[in-house]
Design a protein around this motif. Sequence first.
Motif, PDB file in Angstrom:
ATOM      1  N   PRO A 130      15.448 -11.168 -11.400  1.00 41.56           N
ATOM      2  CA  PRO A 130      14.530 -11.838 -12.332  1.00 41.56           C
ATOM      3  C   PRO A 130      13.530 -10.833 -12.889  1.00 41.56           C
ATOM      4  CG  PRO A 130      13.929 -12.345 -10.077  1.00 41.56           C
ATOM      5  CD  PRO A 130      15.233 -11.590 -10.016  1.00 41.56           C
ATOM      6  N   PRO A 131      12.909 -11.135 -14.023  1.00 41.45           N
ATOM      7  CA  PRO A 131      11.896 -10.233 -14.567  1.00 41.45           C
ATOM      8  C   PRO A 131      10.748 -10.051 -13.570  1.00 41.45           C
ATOM      9  CG  PRO A 131      12.472 -11.918 -16.171  1.00 41.45           C
ATOM     10  CD  PRO A 131      13.137 -12.276 -14.894  1.00 41.45           C
ATOM     11  N   THR A 132      10.199  -8.845 -13.533  1.00 44.45           N
ATOM     12  CA  THR A 132       9.073  -8.533 -12.666  1.00 44.45           C
ATOM     13  C   THR A 132       7.893  -8.154 -13.530  1.00 44.45           C
ATOM     14  OG1 THR A 132      10.554  -7.728 -10.948  1.00 44.45           O
ATOM     15  CG2 THR A 132       8.257  -7.056 -10.797  1.00 44.45           C
ATOM     16  N   ARG A 133       6.765  -8.842 -13.339  1.00 43.93           N
ATOM     17  CA  ARG A 133       5.549  -8.566 -14.106  1.00 43.93           C
ATOM     18  C   ARG A 133       4.496  -8.027 -13.146  1.00 43.93           C
ATOM     19  NH1 ARG A 133       3.941 -13.666 -15.553  1.00 43.93           N
ATOM     20  NH2 ARG A 133       2.386 -13.649 -13.925  1.00 43.93           N
ATOM     21  N   TYR A 134       4.028  -6.801 -13.400  1.00 40.44           N
ATOM     22  CA  TYR A 134       2.988  -6.182 -12.582  1.00 40.44           C
ATOM     23  C   TYR A 134       1.656  -6.481 -13.254  1.00 40.44           C
ATOM     24  CZ  TYR A 134       0.723  -2.491  -9.803  1.00 40.44           C
ATOM     25  OH  TYR A 134      -0.083  -1.775  -8.957  1.00 40.44           O
ATOM     26  N   ASP A 135       0.923  -7.453 -12.713  1.00 36.87           N
ATOM     27  CA  ASP A 135      -0.296  -7.940 -13.343  1.00 36.87           C
ATOM     28  C   ASP A 135      -1.504  -7.047 -13.113  1.00 36.87           C
ATOM     29  OD1 ASP A 135       0.920 -10.323 -14.372  1.00 36.87           O
ATOM     30  OD2 ASP A 135       0.937 -11.080 -12.333  1.00 36.87           O
ATOM     31  N   GLY A 136      -1.612  -6.420 -11.973  1.00 32.58           N
ATOM     32  CA  GLY A 136      -2.767  -5.561 -11.732  1.00 32.58           C
ATOM     33  C   GLY A 136      -2.941  -5.226 -10.271  1.00 32.58           C
ATOM     34  N   MET A 137      -4.016  -4.458  -9.991  1.00 33.57           N
ATOM     35  CA  MET A 137      -4.264  -3.983  -8.648  1.00 33.57           C
ATOM     36  C   MET A 137      -5.765  -3.977  -8.395  1.00 33.57           C
ATOM     37  SD  MET A 137      -3.154  -0.359  -6.935  1.00 33.57           S
ATOM     38  CE  MET A 137      -4.028   0.637  -8.097  1.00 33.57           C
ATOM     39  N   LEU A 138      -6.153  -4.255  -7.161  1.00 35.22           N
ATOM     40  CA  LEU A 138      -7.544  -4.229  -6.744  1.00 35.22           C
ATOM     41  C   LEU A 138      -7.626  -3.417  -5.466  1.00 35.22           C
ATOM     42  CD1 LEU A 138     -10.490  -5.497  -6.935  1.00 35.22           C
ATOM     43  CD2 LEU A 138      -9.641  -7.089  -5.228  1.00 35.22           C
ATOM     44  N   ILE A 139      -8.522  -2.435  -5.442  1.00 33.24           N
ATOM     45  CA  ILE A 139      -8.776  -1.659  -4.230  1.00 33.24           C
ATOM     46  C   ILE A 139     -10.183  -2.025  -3.767  1.00 33.24           C
ATOM     47  CG2 ILE A 139      -8.944   0.622  -3.199  1.00 33.24           C
ATOM     48  CD1 ILE A 139      -7.097   1.604  -5.449  1.00 33.24           C
ATOM     49  N   ARG A 140     -10.275  -2.639  -2.602  1.00 36.14           N
ATOM     50  CA  ARG A 140     -11.570  -3.075  -2.083  1.00 36.14           C
ATOM     51  C   ARG A 140     -12.357  -1.885  -1.551  1.00 36.14           C
ATOM     52  NH1 ARG A 140      -9.565  -7.790   1.728  1.00 36.14           N
ATOM     53  NH2 ARG A 140     -10.659  -6.443   3.172  1.00 36.14           N
ATOM     54  N   SER A 141     -13.625  -2.086  -1.319  1.00 31.82           N
ATOM     55  CA  SER A 141     -14.488  -1.021  -0.817  1.00 31.82           C
ATOM     56  C   SER A 141     -14.077  -0.557   0.577  1.00 31.82           C
ATOM     57  CB  SER A 141     -15.943  -1.478  -0.803  1.00 31.82           C
ATOM     58  OG  SER A 141     -16.096  -2.606   0.042  1.00 31.82           O
ATOM     59  N   ASP A 142     -13.391  -1.420   1.340  1.00 34.37           N
ATOM     60  CA  ASP A 142     -12.929  -1.011   2.671  1.00 34.37           C
ATOM     61  C   ASP A 142     -11.571  -0.311   2.614  1.00 34.37           C
ATOM     62  OD1 ASP A 142     -11.193  -3.105   2.188  1.00 34.37           O
ATOM     63  OD2 ASP A 142     -11.810  -4.303   3.914  1.00 34.37           O
ATOM     64  N   GLY A 143     -11.042  -0.098   1.401  1.00 34.86           N
ATOM     65  CA  GLY A 143      -9.787   0.638   1.231  1.00 34.86           C
ATOM     66  C   GLY A 143      -8.542  -0.216   1.186  1.00 34.86           C
ATOM     67  N   LYS A 144      -8.643  -1.496   1.493  1.00 34.74           N
ATOM     68  CA  LYS A 144      -7.465  -2.368   1.449  1.00 34.74           C
ATOM     69  C   LYS A 144      -7.103  -2.645  -0.005  1.00 34.74           C
ATOM     70  CE  LYS A 144      -8.144  -4.479   5.917  1.00 34.74           C
ATOM     71  NZ  LYS A 144      -8.312  -5.721   6.661  1.00 34.74           N
TER      72      LYS A 144
END
Length: 106
Positions: A41-55
């Motif tokens: 199926p199509p794959t949509r990469y919407d975005g990324m978040l890097i928290r202050s604790d590195g996760k």
Amino acid sequence: MPDAPGRLFYTPKQRAQLEAARIRNATHAGQTAAPDAGVPPPTRYDGMLIRSDGKTTRWVNGRPQAGTSGVAGLRPGQIRADGHVYEPYQVLRPGPATPVAEEPVP
């Protein structure tokens, strides 16, 4: 300070709920769509978040995925379908419905 923007993020209650979810490691994972006739199926990469604790949390097909595994060969905003990678401007999005003119009554 004139025209201060006010609160930009969450209320204290909402922040407490977010922190509690982080402690429980509450995330949505996996896709439920099954491939059709061997074509993924199509794959949509919407975005990324890097928290202050590195996760890190990545959004793929509108669902958050915790961890470091990325989406191979895609940058945020891109879509992979039929073996090709598309930029957001190359994909048609549904627009608002156009009103149908009523015919005059004779």
